[in-house]
Write a protein that holds these residues in place. Sequence first.
Motif, PDB file in Angstrom:
ATOM      1  N   UNK A 101       0.963  22.355   9.901  1.00  0.00           N
ATOM      2  CA  UNK A 101      -0.203  21.574  10.329  1.00  0.00           C
ATOM      3  C   UNK A 101      -0.986  21.059   9.127  1.00  0.00           C
ATOM      4  N   UNK A 102      -1.104  21.863   8.090  1.00  0.00           N
ATOM      5  CA  UNK A 102      -1.806  21.418   6.877  1.00  0.00           C
ATOM      6  C   UNK A 102      -1.030  20.280   6.195  1.00  0.00           C
ATOM      7  N   UNK A 103       0.300  20.391   6.191  1.00  0.00           N
ATOM      8  CA  UNK A 103       1.126  19.300   5.651  1.00  0.00           C
ATOM      9  C   UNK A 103       0.904  18.027   6.447  1.00  0.00           C
ATOM     10  N   UNK A 104       0.799  18.150   7.759  1.00  0.00           N
ATOM     11  CA  UNK A 104       0.565  16.997   8.625  1.00  0.00           C
ATOM     12  C   UNK A 104      -0.781  16.353   8.307  1.00  0.00           C
ATOM     13  N   UNK A 105      -1.792  17.171   8.047  1.00  0.00           N
ATOM     14  CA  UNK A 105      -3.109  16.636   7.684  1.00  0.00           C
ATOM     15  C   UNK A 105      -3.032  15.764   6.440  1.00  0.00           C
ATOM     16  N   UNK A 106      -2.248  16.210   5.469  1.00  0.00           N
ATOM     17  CA  UNK A 106      -2.105  15.446   4.223  1.00  0.00           C
ATOM     18  C   UNK A 106      -1.240  14.205   4.392  1.00  0.00           C
ATOM     19  N   UNK A 107      -0.123  14.372   5.078  1.00  0.00           N
ATOM     20  CA  UNK A 107       0.868  13.297   5.152  1.00  0.00           C
ATOM     21  C   UNK A 107       0.510  12.214   6.163  1.00  0.00           C
ATOM     22  N   UNK A 108      -0.190  12.575   7.201  1.00  0.00           N
ATOM     23  CA  UNK A 108      -0.463  11.613   8.278  1.00  0.00           C
ATOM     24  C   UNK A 108      -1.897  11.785   8.779  1.00  0.00           C
ATOM     25  N   UNK A 109      -2.873  11.254   8.050  1.00  0.00           N
ATOM     26  CA  UNK A 109      -4.266  11.403   8.458  1.00  0.00           C
ATOM     27  C   UNK A 109      -4.560  10.914   9.879  1.00  0.00           C
ATOM     28  N   UNK A 110      -3.767   9.982  10.372  1.00  0.00           N
ATOM     29  CA  UNK A 110      -4.003   9.503  11.739  1.00  0.00           C
ATOM     30  C   UNK A 110      -3.695  10.585  12.784  1.00  0.00           C
ATOM     31  N   UNK A 111      -3.018  11.640  12.366  1.00  0.00           N
ATOM     32  CA  UNK A 111      -2.707  12.759  13.265  1.00  0.00           C
ATOM     33  C   UNK A 111      -3.634  13.949  13.019  1.00  0.00           C
ATOM     34  N   UNK A 112      -4.718  13.735  12.293  1.00  0.00           N
ATOM     35  CA  UNK A 112      -5.628  14.833  11.939  1.00  0.00           C
ATOM     36  C   UNK A 112      -6.178  15.542  13.162  1.00  0.00           C
ATOM     37  N   UNK A 113      -6.501  14.782  14.211  1.00  0.00           N
ATOM     38  CA  UNK A 113      -7.058  15.427  15.399  1.00  0.00           C
ATOM     39  C   UNK A 113      -6.070  16.432  15.988  1.00  0.00           C
ATOM     40  N   UNK A 114      -4.810  16.036  16.083  1.00  0.00           N
ATOM     41  CA  UNK A 114      -3.803  16.932  16.653  1.00  0.00           C
ATOM     42  C   UNK A 114      -3.475  18.089  15.716  1.00  0.00           C
ATOM     43  N   UNK A 115      -3.475  17.823  14.419  1.00  0.00           N
ATOM     44  CA  UNK A 115      -3.229  18.892  13.450  1.00  0.00           C
ATOM     45  C   UNK A 115      -4.354  19.929  13.502  1.00  0.00           C
ATOM     46  N   UNK A 116      -5.595  19.458  13.575  1.00  0.00           N
ATOM     47  CA  UNK A 116      -6.720  20.389  13.681  1.00  0.00           C
ATOM     48  C   UNK A 116      -6.682  21.160  14.993  1.00  0.00           C
TER      49      UNK A 116
END
Length: 103
Positions: free
Chosen positions: A7-22
């Motif tokens: 999930x932390x990798x997703x936050x970095x790699x795809x900011x548009x998915x931040x809501x789902x990663x959080x």
Amino acid sequence: TQARGLYRDLLEAAPSWADRANLGLGEGALHEGKPSAALRPFQKAIRTGAPEVAAAARLGLAACYERLGELEGALAQLDQADLPENVRKRREEALRKRADQRD
């Protein structure tokens, strides 16, 4: 855990998915029995998320507050979660019942 790292990798790699990663980070922390650690990711998911992500994050926050013994905070999140009325009432009654059993 591995999921937290992903999930932390997703936050970095795809900011548009931040809501789902959080949302995922919050759910993971809650599942691990760490409601205090889950608060911030759920709050971030609410601020940055699509309505359906925000609604799920509010339910997560309600669970956190309940586990932390903060009934009013839990009820406030349920009220804002945009649930169908009958579902909201059932969840509210269950929260109140569990709180009464603890007292």
